[in-house]
Design a protein around this motif. Structure first.
Motif, PDB file in Angstrom:
ATOM      1  N   LEU A 122      27.209  43.609  47.563  1.00  0.00           N
ATOM      2  CA  LEU A 122      28.526  43.923  48.120  1.00  0.00           C
ATOM      3  C   LEU A 122      28.389  44.861  49.317  1.00  0.00           C
ATOM      4  CD1 LEU A 122      30.593  44.409  44.839  1.00  0.00           C
ATOM      5  CD2 LEU A 122      30.981  42.630  46.555  1.00  0.00           C
ATOM      6  N   VAL A 123      27.550  45.873  49.198  1.00  0.00           N
ATOM      7  CA  VAL A 123      27.325  46.783  50.326  1.00  0.00           C
ATOM      8  C   VAL A 123      26.656  46.045  51.480  1.00  0.00           C
ATOM      9  CG1 VAL A 123      26.087  48.853  51.087  1.00  0.00           C
ATOM     10  CG2 VAL A 123      27.229  48.831  48.864  1.00  0.00           C
ATOM     11  N   ASP A 124      25.644  45.251  51.167  1.00  0.00           N
ATOM     12  CA  ASP A 124      24.940  44.512  52.218  1.00  0.00           C
ATOM     13  C   ASP A 124      25.884  43.621  53.012  1.00  0.00           C
ATOM     14  OD1 ASP A 124      22.552  45.641  51.337  1.00  0.00           O
ATOM     15  OD2 ASP A 124      22.010  43.914  50.105  1.00  0.00           O
ATOM     16  N   MET A 125      26.878  43.059  52.335  1.00  0.00           N
ATOM     17  CA  MET A 125      27.798  42.143  53.004  1.00  0.00           C
ATOM     18  C   MET A 125      28.969  42.855  53.670  1.00  0.00           C
ATOM     19  SD  MET A 125      27.978  38.893  50.394  1.00  0.00           S
ATOM     20  CE  MET A 125      29.106  37.980  51.489  1.00  0.00           C
ATOM     21  N   PHE A 126      29.539  43.859  52.973  1.00  0.00           N
ATOM     22  CA  PHE A 126      30.810  44.429  53.430  1.00  0.00           C
ATOM     23  C   PHE A 126      30.725  45.890  53.846  1.00  0.00           C
ATOM     24  CE2 PHE A 126      31.918  41.098  50.286  1.00  0.00           C
ATOM     25  CZ  PHE A 126      32.614  40.248  51.122  1.00  0.00           C
ATOM     26  N   TYR A 131      34.314  51.416  44.395  1.00  0.00           N
ATOM     27  CA  TYR A 131      33.557  51.602  43.170  1.00  0.00           C
ATOM     28  C   TYR A 131      34.197  52.665  42.274  1.00  0.00           C
ATOM     29  CZ  TYR A 131      29.945  52.319  39.730  1.00  0.00           C
ATOM     30  OH  TYR A 131      29.288  52.412  38.535  1.00  0.00           O
ATOM     31  N   THR A 132      34.338  53.880  42.756  1.00  0.00           N
ATOM     32  CA  THR A 132      34.836  54.974  41.924  1.00  0.00           C
ATOM     33  C   THR A 132      36.187  54.652  41.308  1.00  0.00           C
ATOM     34  OG1 THR A 132      33.672  56.552  43.347  1.00  0.00           O
ATOM     35  CG2 THR A 132      35.367  57.437  41.883  1.00  0.00           C
ATOM     36  N   PRO A 143      42.721  51.017  44.993  1.00  0.00           N
ATOM     37  CA  PRO A 143      41.387  51.585  45.182  1.00  0.00           C
ATOM     38  C   PRO A 143      40.930  51.448  46.621  1.00  0.00           C
ATOM     39  CG  PRO A 143      41.256  49.452  44.119  1.00  0.00           C
ATOM     40  CD  PRO A 143      42.710  49.799  44.170  1.00  0.00           C
ATOM     41  N   GLY A 144      40.368  52.514  47.126  1.00  0.00           N
ATOM     42  CA  GLY A 144      39.793  52.473  48.465  1.00  0.00           C
ATOM     43  C   GLY A 144      38.295  52.344  48.392  1.00  0.00           C
ATOM     44  N   PRO A 145      37.659  52.108  49.504  1.00  0.00           N
ATOM     45  CA  PRO A 145      36.201  51.923  49.495  1.00  0.00           C
ATOM     46  C   PRO A 145      35.439  53.238  49.391  1.00  0.00           C
ATOM     47  CG  PRO A 145      37.053  51.681  51.720  1.00  0.00           C
ATOM     48  CD  PRO A 145      38.245  51.869  50.834  1.00  0.00           C
ATOM     49  N   ASP A 146      34.374  53.233  48.614  1.00  0.00           N
ATOM     50  CA  ASP A 146      33.381  54.310  48.635  1.00  0.00           C
ATOM     51  C   ASP A 146      32.401  54.015  49.769  1.00  0.00           C
ATOM     52  OD1 ASP A 146      33.188  55.815  45.569  1.00  0.00           O
ATOM     53  OD2 ASP A 146      34.399  54.023  45.795  1.00  0.00           O
ATOM     54  N   SER A 147      31.667  55.007  50.187  1.00  0.00           N
ATOM     55  CA  SER A 147      30.665  54.770  51.218  1.00  0.00           C
ATOM     56  C   SER A 147      29.585  53.840  50.675  1.00  0.00           C
ATOM     57  CB  SER A 147      30.030  56.091  51.664  1.00  0.00           C
ATOM     58  OG  SER A 147      29.187  56.614  50.660  1.00  0.00           O
ATOM     59  N   GLY A 148      29.089  52.988  51.546  1.00  0.00           N
ATOM     60  CA  GLY A 148      28.022  52.090  51.133  1.00  0.00           C
ATOM     61  C   GLY A 148      26.824  52.856  50.618  1.00  0.00           C
ATOM     62  N   GLU A 149      26.535  54.004  51.227  1.00  0.00           N
ATOM     63  CA  GLU A 149      25.388  54.800  50.800  1.00  0.00           C
ATOM     64  C   GLU A 149      25.555  55.284  49.362  1.00  0.00           C
ATOM     65  OE1 GLU A 149      22.615  58.421  52.591  1.00  0.00           O
ATOM     66  OE2 GLU A 149      24.630  58.065  53.400  1.00  0.00           O
ATOM     67  N   SER A 150      26.773  55.710  48.987  1.00  0.00           N
ATOM     68  CA  SER A 150      26.987  56.195  47.628  1.00  0.00           C
ATOM     69  C   SER A 150      26.915  55.063  46.613  1.00  0.00           C
ATOM     70  CB  SER A 150      28.333  56.915  47.528  1.00  0.00           C
ATOM     71  OG  SER A 150      29.422  56.014  47.686  1.00  0.00           O
TER      72      SER A 150
END
Length: 531
Positions: A122-126, A131-132, A143-150
């Motif tokens: 999911l991170v690789d694509m978007f 998540y949280t 829900p909003g997006p968490d950082s891809g790194e987290s």
């Protein structure tokens, strides 16, 4: 499962219901049924994710639009998003909770492997993804997006937990659709850790170096066909249709997608030798494209694009029936369904190309009957990643030796897949000639950049139908260079991420769309790095 999440964009339940009766819940199913559910959802997610990004890296023709900005639409990702958030991750959370509480390390460890894989993809694509707040039901409808790194960090933690779980003796699931042993899942966990470290090498080289060296020293990675991570399909035609989706699309009555002219040309004509996998990857329905007109091959009347290099394929990959489409050719569909090249024996379970040039629309009786695979992590992929790491990070191993091993494993995997007509199957001499050609190009490279290009070019071919694998590698390295440009001279920006699904953007007030120029946290290469 909790109340209907905003991420489950269709089929939401009446809010009086606490559980979706069509989904597995802790109250109405055993742990083994939960486990079976996530295995199927994981297969669906993995196949769909690859399918979405293959056109970007020319593993299949990009026909959704003539420039990048129009080639993908937000509603095209709704199924993938729902499969991830409303099905696979929800049920995986339940499996993990029950397994951790009641002591089922095999079930829990495997579930953590699959969950981590989905989160990383999911991170690789978007890029940034929910998540949280993603699994709170009415506790958070937006829900909003968490950082891809987290989210990647969550995946890393899950994989490390999975390694610990799977190293412990525990009850065996009743139906393991991938391995049949905890040891297989343990190798998968370690191999996905390798993927984590190779993807993040640009932003944390020291951690990647240490992590990869530790994995090599541990020696518990996927190494060959006996422990490849893949889903195997059956041949049942209906109730349920257990066949590979590509087979069902092209071996019944449908036409299916166009193959990539550039990939077929690269395997057939670009090198001094023909790629020994080509007759397994593709089946030609028509062996002669010279007797066509604009009604069956509409680009016959179109001029050669002036921005194309003179050697680049146009219209078809060759005159010998490799009939696909060029990158970004979204012109109308002519009556060519019985002529276009289709998926072959590997990985779709279709027909081996024996120069018979027959239609594949025969009600699902041809070839291997759809008994194909969705490749997720193969022994050849592991060696390609280790070769890249050795060359770019100086990790344990010799890049040249690893490259040769990767190519050899890939060819063995493909040519050993199902029955092939011995009159047309590649000989050992053909295989040796191909490997020698690739290694000759590696040896002739002037520097490490040139050597990396050879590794990535071979990885591109070997990872056919593992689109996310090459989508990541292309953004990470910029290779293979010289890929076929779009048919339009002005292509727009290459998608460094995929656009968010319609279901997320429209149904969550925190789901703000991002441009395709947004870069994943691990991609710190310059803007315009790839095209």
């Amino acid at each position: 499962m909790g109340l209907c999440s905003i991420l489950a964009f269709t089929g939401c339940l009446d809010l009086e219901l606490q559980n979706d009766p069509n989904q597995v819940t802790e109250e109405n199913a055993s742990l083994d049924l939960y486990f079976n559910s996530i295995q199927i959802s994981y297969k669906n997610f993995s196949h769909q994710a690859s399918d979405q990004v293959m056109p970007a890296v020319r593993q299949r023709a990009m026909t959704g639009g003539n420039i990048y900005e129009s080639a993908w639409t937000p509603n095209g990702y709704n199924f993938l998003w729902r499969t991830a958030y409303a099905e696979m991750l929800q049920d995986a959370n339940q499996v993990i909770a029950i397994s951790d509480e009641q002591g089922f390390p095999y079930h829990g460890g495997a579930a953590k492997v699959m969950k981590a894989s989905v989160l990383m993809t999911l991170v690789d694509m978007f890029g940034d993804v929910p998540y949280t707040d993603a699994f709170q039901g009415l506790g958070n409808n937006n829900p909003g997006p968490d950082s891809g790194e987290s989210v990647y960090a969550v995946a890393l933690g899950l994989l490390n937990e999975a390694v610990a779980d799977l190293s412990t003796v525990g009850a065996t699931p009743a139906n393991d659709l991938y391995f049949g042993s905890a040891d297989g899942w343990l190798k998968a966990a370690n191999s996905l850790l390798l993927r984590y470290y190779i993807n993040t090498r640009l932003v944390d080289a020291s951690a990647s170096t240490a992590g990869i060296n530790a994995l090599v020293a541990g020696g518990n990675l996927i190494t060959g066909a006996g422990d490849d991570f893949e889903f195997t399909y059956g041949t049942n035609r209906a109730n349920p249709d257990s066949r590979h989706p590509y087979y069902a699309a092209q071996y019944e009555t449908g036409n299916g997608p166009y193959m990539s002219n550039f990939l077929m040309w690269s395997m057939y004509l670009e090198q001094d030798v023909v790629d020994p996998r080509i007759r397994y990857y593709f089946y030609r329905q028509d062996g002669n494209v010279l007797d066509e007109d604009q009604f069956t091959l509409d680009c016959v009347a179109a001029p050669f694009p002036q921005h194309y290099p003179v050697y680049m394929p146009f219209c078809t990959a060759s005159e010998d029936g490799y009939w696909g489409r060029d990158h970004g050719d979204n012109s109308g569909i002519p009556p060519d369904g019985f002529k276009r090249t289709v998926y072959g024996l590997y990985p779709a379970g279709g027909k081996f190309d024996d120069d018979s040039f027959a239609s594949t629309k025969n009600g699902g009786v041809d070839g291997a009957g759809g008994a194909g695979v969705t490749p997720i992590m193969l022994g050849s992929y592991v060696d390609f990643m280790l070769a890249e790491a050795a060359l770019t990070l100086g990790t344990t191993g010799d890049a040249r030796t690893l490259l040769e091993s990767a190519i050899t494993k890939s060819i063995a995997k493909v040519t050993g897949f199902g029955a092939a007509d011995p009159a047309f199957a590649p000989t050992q001499g053909d295989i040796d000639a191909y490997v020698a050609n690739a290694m000759g190009r590696y040896d002739a490279a002037a520097d490490d950049a040139g050597r990396l290009e050879v590794i990535m070019r071979e990885y591109w071919v070997a990872s056919y139908c593992s689109g996310v694998e090459m989508y990541n590698a292309y953004r990470r390295t910029g290779y293979p260079s010289g890929m076929q440009p779009t048919r339009e001279a002005i292509s727009g920006d290459f998608p460094r991420v995929m656009i968010y699904p319609e279901s997320f953007v429209n149904l969550s007030s925190n789901g703000n769309q991002h441009p395709i120029t947004t870069q994943v946290f691990w991609d710190n290469n310059p803007a315009g790095f790839v095209n």
